[in-house]
Write a protein that holds these residues in place. Structure first.
Motif, PDB file in Angstrom:
ATOM      1  N   GLY A  39     -34.215 -68.550 -47.353  1.00 14.42           N
ATOM      2  CA  GLY A  39     -35.357 -68.553 -46.689  1.00 14.42           C
ATOM      3  C   GLY A  39     -35.591 -67.329 -46.444  1.00 14.42           C
ATOM      4  O   GLY A  39     -35.066 -66.640 -47.394  1.00 14.42           O
ATOM      5  N   SER A  40     -36.085 -66.986 -46.454  1.00 13.33           N
ATOM      6  CA  SER A  40     -37.538 -65.287 -47.076  1.00 13.33           C
ATOM      7  C   SER A  40     -38.355 -64.690 -45.407  1.00 13.33           C
ATOM      8  O   SER A  40     -39.520 -65.291 -45.478  1.00 13.33           O
ATOM      9  CB  SER A  40     -38.312 -65.314 -47.930  1.00 13.33           C
ATOM     10  N   ASP A  41     -37.805 -63.628 -44.949  1.00 11.24           N
ATOM     11  CA  ASP A  41     -38.934 -63.596 -44.477  1.00 11.24           C
ATOM     12  C   ASP A  41     -39.880 -62.758 -44.378  1.00 11.24           C
ATOM     13  O   ASP A  41     -40.716 -62.712 -43.460  1.00 11.24           O
ATOM     14  CB  ASP A  41     -37.979 -62.353 -43.431  1.00 11.24           C
ATOM     15  N   SER A  42     -40.845 -63.379 -45.950  1.00 15.39           N
ATOM     16  CA  SER A  42     -41.975 -61.640 -46.221  1.00 15.39           C
ATOM     17  C   SER A  42     -42.399 -63.522 -46.515  1.00 15.39           C
ATOM     18  O   SER A  42     -43.312 -62.739 -47.054  1.00 15.39           O
ATOM     19  CB  SER A  42     -41.398 -60.986 -46.860  1.00 15.39           C
ATOM     20  N   ARG A  43     -42.220 -64.295 -46.062  1.00 18.57           N
ATOM     21  CA  ARG A  43     -43.237 -65.256 -46.553  1.00 18.57           C
ATOM     22  C   ARG A  43     -42.787 -65.601 -47.937  1.00 18.57           C
ATOM     23  O   ARG A  43     -44.462 -66.269 -49.083  1.00 18.57           O
ATOM     24  CB  ARG A  43     -44.279 -66.017 -46.288  1.00 18.57           C
ATOM     25  N   SER A  44     -42.166 -65.195 -48.509  1.00 14.78           N
ATOM     26  CA  SER A  44     -41.994 -65.119 -50.278  1.00 14.78           C
ATOM     27  C   SER A  44     -41.115 -65.789 -51.322  1.00 14.78           C
ATOM     28  O   SER A  44     -40.823 -65.941 -52.403  1.00 14.78           O
ATOM     29  CB  SER A  44     -41.812 -63.563 -50.608  1.00 14.78           C
ATOM     30  N   ASN A  45     -41.030 -66.876 -50.636  1.00 12.74           N
ATOM     31  CA  ASN A  45     -39.972 -67.398 -51.035  1.00 12.74           C
ATOM     32  C   ASN A  45     -40.879 -68.915 -52.451  1.00 12.74           C
ATOM     33  O   ASN A  45     -41.904 -69.137 -51.847  1.00 12.74           O
ATOM     34  CB  ASN A  45     -39.667 -69.315 -50.289  1.00 12.74           C
ATOM     35  N   THR A  90     -42.383 -73.431 -44.513  1.00  7.80           N
ATOM     36  CA  THR A  90     -43.188 -72.427 -43.663  1.00  7.80           C
ATOM     37  C   THR A  90     -43.322 -70.877 -44.575  1.00  7.80           C
ATOM     38  O   THR A  90     -43.974 -69.889 -44.264  1.00  7.80           O
ATOM     39  CB  THR A  90     -42.841 -72.224 -42.247  1.00  7.80           C
ATOM     40  N   GLU A  91     -42.089 -70.671 -44.864  1.00  2.34           N
ATOM     41  CA  GLU A  91     -42.018 -69.644 -45.680  1.00  2.34           C
ATOM     42  C   GLU A  91     -42.163 -69.200 -46.872  1.00  2.34           C
ATOM     43  O   GLU A  91     -41.460 -68.208 -47.891  1.00  2.34           O
ATOM     44  CB  GLU A  91     -40.380 -69.483 -45.039  1.00  2.34           C
ATOM     45  N   CYS A  92     -42.438 -70.707 -47.396  1.00  2.00           N
ATOM     46  CA  CYS A  92     -43.057 -70.503 -49.059  1.00  2.00           C
ATOM     47  C   CYS A  92     -43.859 -69.673 -49.650  1.00  2.00           C
ATOM     48  O   CYS A  92     -44.744 -69.545 -48.661  1.00  2.00           O
ATOM     49  CB  CYS A  92     -42.872 -71.770 -49.620  1.00  2.00           C
ATOM     50  N   GLU A  93     -44.280 -69.104 -50.148  1.00  2.00           N
ATOM     51  CA  GLU A  93     -44.703 -68.210 -50.730  1.00  2.00           C
ATOM     52  C   GLU A  93     -46.458 -68.897 -50.565  1.00  2.00           C
ATOM     53  O   GLU A  93     -47.217 -67.924 -50.030  1.00  2.00           O
ATOM     54  CB  GLU A  93     -44.788 -67.669 -52.174  1.00  2.00           C
ATOM     55  N   ASP A  94     -46.630 -70.306 -51.243  1.00  2.00           N
ATOM     56  CA  ASP A  94     -47.377 -71.265 -50.641  1.00  2.00           C
ATOM     57  C   ASP A  94     -46.941 -71.772 -50.190  1.00  2.00           C
ATOM     58  O   ASP A  94     -46.782 -73.003 -50.513  1.00  2.00           O
ATOM     59  CB  ASP A  94     -47.676 -71.512 -51.998  1.00  2.00           C
ATOM     60  N   TYR A 113     -45.993 -70.055 -40.685  1.00  2.00           N
ATOM     61  CA  TYR A 113     -47.820 -69.209 -41.258  1.00  2.00           C
ATOM     62  C   TYR A 113     -48.586 -69.401 -40.088  1.00  2.00           C
ATOM     63  O   TYR A 113     -49.844 -68.680 -40.668  1.00  2.00           O
ATOM     64  CB  TYR A 113     -47.782 -69.502 -42.634  1.00  2.00           C
ATOM     65  N   SER A 114     -48.694 -70.657 -39.526  1.00  2.00           N
ATOM     66  CA  SER A 114     -50.221 -70.620 -38.780  1.00  2.00           C
ATOM     67  C   SER A 114     -49.536 -71.025 -37.100  1.00  2.00           C
ATOM     68  O   SER A 114     -49.600 -72.261 -36.852  1.00  2.00           O
ATOM     69  CB  SER A 114     -51.215 -72.003 -39.500  1.00  2.00           C
ATOM     70  N   THR A 115     -50.285 -70.407 -36.148  1.00  2.00           N
ATOM     71  CA  THR A 115     -49.848 -70.818 -34.603  1.00  2.00           C
ATOM     72  C   THR A 115     -50.717 -72.125 -34.250  1.00  2.00           C
ATOM     73  O   THR A 115     -49.958 -72.995 -33.816  1.00  2.00           O
ATOM     74  CB  THR A 115     -50.283 -69.652 -33.884  1.00  2.00           C
ATOM     75  N   SER A 116     -51.461 -71.802 -34.582  1.00  2.00           N
ATOM     76  CA  SER A 116     -52.539 -73.301 -35.420  1.00  2.00           C
ATOM     77  C   SER A 116     -52.463 -74.548 -35.457  1.00  2.00           C
ATOM     78  O   SER A 116     -51.987 -75.360 -34.641  1.00  2.00           O
ATOM     79  CB  SER A 116     -54.131 -72.951 -35.163  1.00  2.00           C
TER      80      SER A 116
END
Length: 424
Positions: free
Chosen positions: A86-92, A124-128, A215-218
């Motif tokens: 994974g990636s905490d910075s959402r940069s996978n 959700t931790e993917c860059e996109d 990446y989105s609470t909703s």
């Protein structure tokens, strides 16, 4: 490798018929004999090429006994998510090839149908995140059908005979069946196809998309509402059946979700045990107190697949009366309600593999320098250092890179420089 699946029972090739008017007196619950069966749960693997080799070994070992003979004891397997680091910075980067790689391992090596739950690392931790979700669905949505295709069986929607959801809910998947039948009896939520359900020996199984990190609470809240709707629907379809247990699979724990379902999973089931298996935390834990000691609700987090074997869960039936509760406790790390055994297969003390010395038809990487004189490796197993690390009649074949080993097929994951036991 091109592998021949281990020998399996003679399978029925037709889906059971469901009729609205029974032709004979239905069997009462008191008359019903429940058969013992088992399944496997694993998760959080592979995070590297080396761990991919571990996964390949784990899947292969599901189809053999300790002596390396073909033996399939388990009905199915569930991977509770995360097939990459994974990636905490959402940069996978979440490249398409990473999903294809794991898909190839799961479909070509597993001897049993396998379900894979979404994990945060691979979505959700993917860059996109949107692209990651598309990749996940392309490789793993309805993976059980891909497994059936691997076994040279063609899946068709006609397997279910055009039955409605309510009719499918009445089907108890038979103990002896083909994967062709199995895939036809798995129900999917229309709006969220990754959510699945089926019943076997009056145990209801449900897989739900339980990623907490988002990446989105909703998006998460909408997904949890869909999940709750699915669980309630599946319980409602079987409200007049005397279920023996309800078993749920997901990637992570989420308090709000289970708080909202407390009544349905306790009072609504009238004391039927509920078990939730998840991963994400990477370390084993067992909790039987979340809904209080008076409610049979159990939560288990599986070990990271690189440090411990998969869990083996046995649901005991009336066909094994000789195995009393004391024997079941001896055979398992946890025993739920006297009939659901949880075997960690050695856990982290055993390492990620199950058998050393059983051998394999292809190069199987059990770990760096894992072969030892007091625990010698079998045919095609590695990594060894010297001949004494191998079973009688075998020698340690030294390799610098990816040299072939006589008598052993290449694996999907060929570890550079690993040395393997084989005939000299």
């Amino acid at each position: 490798p091109t592998l021949s699946p281990p020998a399996s029972p003679t399978f029925l090739l037709t889906a059971p018929e469901v009729t609205s008017t029974p032709t004979s007196r239905p069997t009462t619950e008191a008359e019903r004999t429940h058969k013992t069966f088992s399944f496997v749960v694993l998760g959080d693997i592979p995070y590297s090429e080396e761990e991919a080799a571990y996964l390949e070994a784990q899947l292969y070992q599901m189809g053999i006994d300790a002596d390396g003979n073909p033996s399939i004891d388990d009905l199915f397997a569930v991977h509770v998510g995360d097939i990459m680091s994974g990636s905490d910075s959402r940069s996978n980067p979440c490249h398409r090839d990473e999903y294809r790689f794991v898909e190839e391992i799961l479909t070509k090596v597993s001897p049993i149908p396998i379900f894979l739950q979404p994990g945060d690392n691979d979505w959700t931790e993917c860059e996109d995140a949107d692209e990651g979700w598309r990749h996940w669905k392309q490789s793993f949505l309805e993976l059980d059908k891909s497994w059936a295709a691997h076994q040279n069986l063609t899946y068709s929607a006609s397997t279910s005979g055009g039955l409605s959801s309510a009719q499918l809910a009445r089907i108890d998947v038979p103990t002896v069946m083909s994967p062709y039948e199995f895939t036809g009896m798995v129900q999917r939520q229309d709006k969220r196809r990754e959510n699945f359900a089926f019943m076997h020996e009056r145990v209801l199984f449900m897989g739900i998309n339980m990623i907490y990190d988002v990446y989105s609470t909703s998006e998460r809240e909408g997904r949890m509402e869909d999940n709750k709707e699915f669980v309630r629907q599946q319980l409602g379809l079987r409200s007049d059946l005397q279920l023996r247990a309800v078993i749920l699979f997901g990637h992570a724990w989420y308090d709000d979700f289970f708080d909202d379902l407390r009544e349905e999973l306790t009072v609504g089931l009238g004391g039927t045990p509920v078990v939730y298996f998840h991963g994400d935390g990477h370390e084993w834990y067992f909790d039987d107190e979340y809904y209080g000691s008076d409610n049979p609700f159990y939560v288990m987090q599986v070990d990271n697949g690189a440090v411990a074997p998969p869990l083996k869960i046995t649901v005991y039936g009336d066909d094994r009366p000789y195995l009393d509760e004391a024997d079941r406790e001896d055979a398992n790390d946890e025993l739920i309600d006297g009939f659901i055994g949880i075997d960690r297969q050695g856990g982290t003390d055993q390492g990620y593999h199950i058998f050393i010395g059983a051998g394999a038809p292809f190069l199987i990487a059990l770990g760096g320098n894992i072969c030892q004189p007091d625990a010698p490796c079998g045919m095609c197993e590695g990594d060894c250092d010297e001949d004494d690390d191998c079973a009688d009649g075998l020698v340690c074949i030294q390799r610098d890179e990816f040299e072939p080993v006589a008598g052993c097929d290449d694996p999907i994951v060929n570890m550079e420089g690993y040395d393997y036991c084989a005939r000299g």
